[in-house]
Design a protein around this motif. Structure first.
Motif, PDB file in Angstrom:
ATOM      1  N   GLU A  44       0.832  -1.209   0.000  1.00 16.86           N
ATOM      2  CA  GLU A  44       0.000   0.000   0.000  1.00 16.86           C
ATOM      3  C   GLU A  44       0.866   1.258   0.000  1.00 16.86           C
ATOM      4  O   GLU A  44       0.542   2.230  -0.697  1.00 16.86           O
ATOM      5  N   ALA A  45       1.948   1.242   0.745  1.00 16.41           N
ATOM      6  CA  ALA A  45       2.847   2.401   0.769  1.00 16.41           C
ATOM      7  C   ALA A  45       3.565   2.546  -0.573  1.00 16.41           C
ATOM      8  O   ALA A  45       3.686   3.660  -1.112  1.00 16.41           O
ATOM      9  N   LYS A  46       4.026   1.450  -1.115  1.00 18.16           N
ATOM     10  CA  LYS A  46       4.758   1.481  -2.387  1.00 18.16           C
ATOM     11  C   LYS A  46       3.890   2.011  -3.523  1.00 18.16           C
ATOM     12  O   LYS A  46       4.341   2.806  -4.345  1.00 18.16           O
ATOM     13  N   TYR A  47       2.633   1.573  -3.570  1.00 17.46           N
ATOM     14  CA  TYR A  47       1.753   1.946  -4.676  1.00 17.46           C
ATOM     15  C   TYR A  47       0.757   3.053  -4.321  1.00 17.46           C
ATOM     16  O   TYR A  47      -0.045   3.443  -5.163  1.00 17.46           O
ATOM     17  N   GLN A  48       0.809   3.524  -3.072  1.00 15.58           N
ATOM     18  CA  GLN A  48      -0.072   4.602  -2.618  1.00 15.58           C
ATOM     19  C   GLN A  48      -1.544   4.295  -2.900  1.00 15.58           C
ATOM     20  O   GLN A  48      -2.296   5.156  -3.364  1.00 15.58           O
ATOM     21  N   LEU A  49      -1.921   3.038  -2.589  1.00 14.62           N
ATOM     22  CA  LEU A  49      -3.301   2.585  -2.771  1.00 14.62           C
ATOM     23  C   LEU A  49      -3.677   1.673  -1.618  1.00 14.62           C
ATOM     24  O   LEU A  49      -2.839   0.916  -1.131  1.00 14.62           O
ATOM     25  N   ARG A  57      -9.490  -1.970  -8.746  1.00 20.62           N
ATOM     26  CA  ARG A  57      -8.906  -1.517 -10.019  1.00 20.62           C
ATOM     27  C   ARG A  57      -8.281  -2.671 -10.791  1.00 20.62           C
ATOM     28  O   ARG A  57      -8.346  -2.712 -12.024  1.00 20.62           O
ATOM     29  N   TYR A  58      -7.695  -3.614 -10.088  1.00 20.07           N
ATOM     30  CA  TYR A  58      -7.100  -4.778 -10.742  1.00 20.07           C
ATOM     31  C   TYR A  58      -8.185  -5.597 -11.445  1.00 20.07           C
ATOM     32  O   TYR A  58      -7.992  -6.046 -12.577  1.00 20.07           O
ATOM     33  N   GLU A  59      -9.311  -5.786 -10.775  1.00 24.60           N
ATOM     34  CA  GLU A  59     -10.421  -6.534 -11.368  1.00 24.60           C
ATOM     35  C   GLU A  59     -10.975  -5.838 -12.607  1.00 24.60           C
ATOM     36  O   GLU A  59     -11.563  -6.477 -13.479  1.00 24.60           O
ATOM     37  N   ASN A  60     -10.793  -4.529 -12.687  1.00 23.26           N
ATOM     38  CA  ASN A  60     -11.241  -3.761 -13.853  1.00 23.26           C
ATOM     39  C   ASN A  60     -10.135  -3.611 -14.891  1.00 23.26           C
ATOM     40  O   ASN A  60     -10.210  -2.739 -15.763  1.00 23.26           O
ATOM     41  N   ASP A  61      -9.095  -4.447 -14.777  1.00 25.99           N
ATOM     42  CA  ASP A  61      -7.979  -4.476 -15.740  1.00 25.99           C
ATOM     43  C   ASP A  61      -7.266  -3.136 -15.886  1.00 25.99           C
ATOM     44  O   ASP A  61      -6.847  -2.763 -16.983  1.00 25.99           O
ATOM     45  N   GLU A  62      -7.116  -2.415 -14.776  1.00 31.50           N
ATOM     46  CA  GLU A  62      -6.420  -1.134 -14.830  1.00 31.50           C
ATOM     47  C   GLU A  62      -4.915  -1.281 -14.614  1.00 31.50           C
ATOM     48  O   GLU A  62      -4.192  -0.295 -14.673  1.00 31.50           O
ATOM     49  N   PHE A  63      -4.450  -2.502 -14.333  1.00 30.62           N
ATOM     50  CA  PHE A  63      -3.032  -2.739 -14.094  1.00 30.62           C
ATOM     51  C   PHE A  63      -2.529  -3.838 -15.027  1.00 30.62           C
ATOM     52  O   PHE A  63      -3.254  -4.767 -15.340  1.00 30.62           O
ATOM     53  N   THR A  64      -1.270  -3.726 -15.400  1.00 27.05           N
ATOM     54  CA  THR A  64      -0.607  -4.799 -16.106  1.00 27.05           C
ATOM     55  C   THR A  64      -0.129  -5.787 -15.061  1.00 27.05           C
ATOM     56  O   THR A  64       0.418  -5.391 -14.032  1.00 27.05           O
ATOM     57  N   GLU A  65      -0.334  -7.050 -15.313  1.00 34.30           N
ATOM     58  CA  GLU A  65       0.033  -8.070 -14.334  1.00 34.30           C
ATOM     59  C   GLU A  65       1.554  -8.140 -14.175  1.00 34.30           C
ATOM     60  O   GLU A  65       2.290  -8.210 -15.151  1.00 34.30           O
ATOM     61  N   THR A  66       1.985  -8.095 -12.921  1.00 30.95           N
ATOM     62  CA  THR A  66       3.407  -8.240 -12.584  1.00 30.95           C
ATOM     63  C   THR A  66       3.526  -9.187 -11.402  1.00 30.95           C
ATOM     64  O   THR A  66       2.546  -9.451 -10.698  1.00 30.95           O
ATOM     65  N   LEU A  67       4.713  -9.680 -11.163  1.00 32.82           N
ATOM     66  CA  LEU A  67       4.947 -10.563 -10.028  1.00 32.82           C
ATOM     67  C   LEU A  67       4.617  -9.839  -8.721  1.00 32.82           C
ATOM     68  O   LEU A  67       4.013 -10.413  -7.813  1.00 32.82           O
ATOM     69  N   ASP A  68       4.986  -8.567  -8.634  1.00 36.24           N
ATOM     70  CA  ASP A  68       4.719  -7.765  -7.440  1.00 36.24           C
ATOM     71  C   ASP A  68       3.222  -7.682  -7.152  1.00 36.24           C
ATOM     72  O   ASP A  68       2.781  -7.888  -6.021  1.00 36.24           O
ATOM     73  N   LEU A  69       2.448  -7.418  -8.177  1.00 37.35           N
ATOM     74  CA  LEU A  69       1.002  -7.304  -7.996  1.00 37.35           C
ATOM     75  C   LEU A  69       0.375  -8.660  -7.686  1.00 37.35           C
ATOM     76  O   LEU A  69      -0.564  -8.746  -6.890  1.00 37.35           O
ATOM     77  N   ASP A  70       0.921  -9.713  -8.293  1.00 36.94           N
ATOM     78  CA  ASP A  70       0.439 -11.060  -7.959  1.00 36.94           C
ATOM     79  C   ASP A  70       0.697 -11.377  -6.492  1.00 36.94           C
ATOM     80  O   ASP A  70      -0.138 -11.990  -5.825  1.00 36.94           O
ATOM     81  N   GLU A  71       1.838 -10.968  -5.970  1.00 38.93           N
ATOM     82  CA  GLU A  71       2.152 -11.186  -4.561  1.00 38.93           C
ATOM     83  C   GLU A  71       1.175 -10.417  -3.672  1.00 38.93           C
ATOM     84  O   GLU A  71       0.730 -10.936  -2.642  1.00 38.93           O
ATOM     85  N   TRP A  72       0.855  -9.203  -4.065  1.00 40.53           N
ATOM     86  CA  TRP A  72      -0.092  -8.385  -3.292  1.00 40.53           C
ATOM     87  C   TRP A  72      -1.457  -9.075  -3.241  1.00 40.53           C
ATOM     88  O   TRP A  72      -2.079  -9.175  -2.184  1.00 40.53           O
ATOM     89  N   ILE A  73      -1.908  -9.572  -4.378  1.00 37.85           N
ATOM     90  CA  ILE A  73      -3.182 -10.293  -4.417  1.00 37.85           C
ATOM     91  C   ILE A  73      -3.111 -11.514  -3.513  1.00 37.85           C
ATOM     92  O   ILE A  73      -4.041 -11.799  -2.748  1.00 37.85           O
TER      93      ILE A  73
END
Length: 96
Positions: A44-49, A57-73
Motif C-alpha cells: 500500500e505504501a509502495k503503490y499509494q493505494l 482496479r485490478y479486477e477492472n484491468d487497470e493494471f498490467t500483471e506483474t509478479l509484485d502485484l500477484d504477490e499483493w493479491i
C-alpha cells in the motif's frame, strides 16, 4: 450451532490437550496475520493505494500483471483466509 463430541478414558487430559493445541494454533494464526498485514502495508505504501482500491482496479484491468502485484493479491487472499480460520477457532466453545 453444531456440536462435536469426543470420548476418552481421560477426558480432563484430552480437554487440556485440545485447548492447548487450539491456543497454539490461534497464536500461530495471529502471528501470520501480523506478518501478512505488514506485507500488505508495504504494498500500500509502495503503490499509494489501499488494498481494497487496488483489488477493485485490478479486477477492472487497470493494471498490467506483474509478479509484485500477484504477490499483493496473494497476501490479500492469505489475510482473508487467516482471519477466517482465526474466527472459526475463536468460535469454539467447550461444553461439559
Amino acid at each position: 450451532m453444531a456440536e462435536l463430541k469426543i470420548r476418552s478414558k481421560y477426558p480432563d487430559s484430552l480437554k487440556s490437550i485440545v485447548e492447548s493445541a487450539l491456543a497454539e494454533k490461534l497464536r500461530s494464526l495471529e502471528a501470520g496475520i501480523r506478518r501478512t498485514e505488514e506485507r500488505i502495508q508495504e504494498f500500500e505504501a509502495k503503490y499509494q493505494l489501499s488494498t481494497e482500491e487496488f483489488l477493485h482496479r485490478y479486477e477492472n484491468d487497470e493494471f498490467t500483471e506483474t509478479l509484485d502485484l500477484d504477490e499483493w493479491i496473494g497476501e490479500a487472499w492469505m489475510l482473508s483466509h487467516l482471519r477466517e480460520k482465526k474466527e472459526k477457532i475463536e468460535g469454539i466453545e467447550f461444553v461439559d
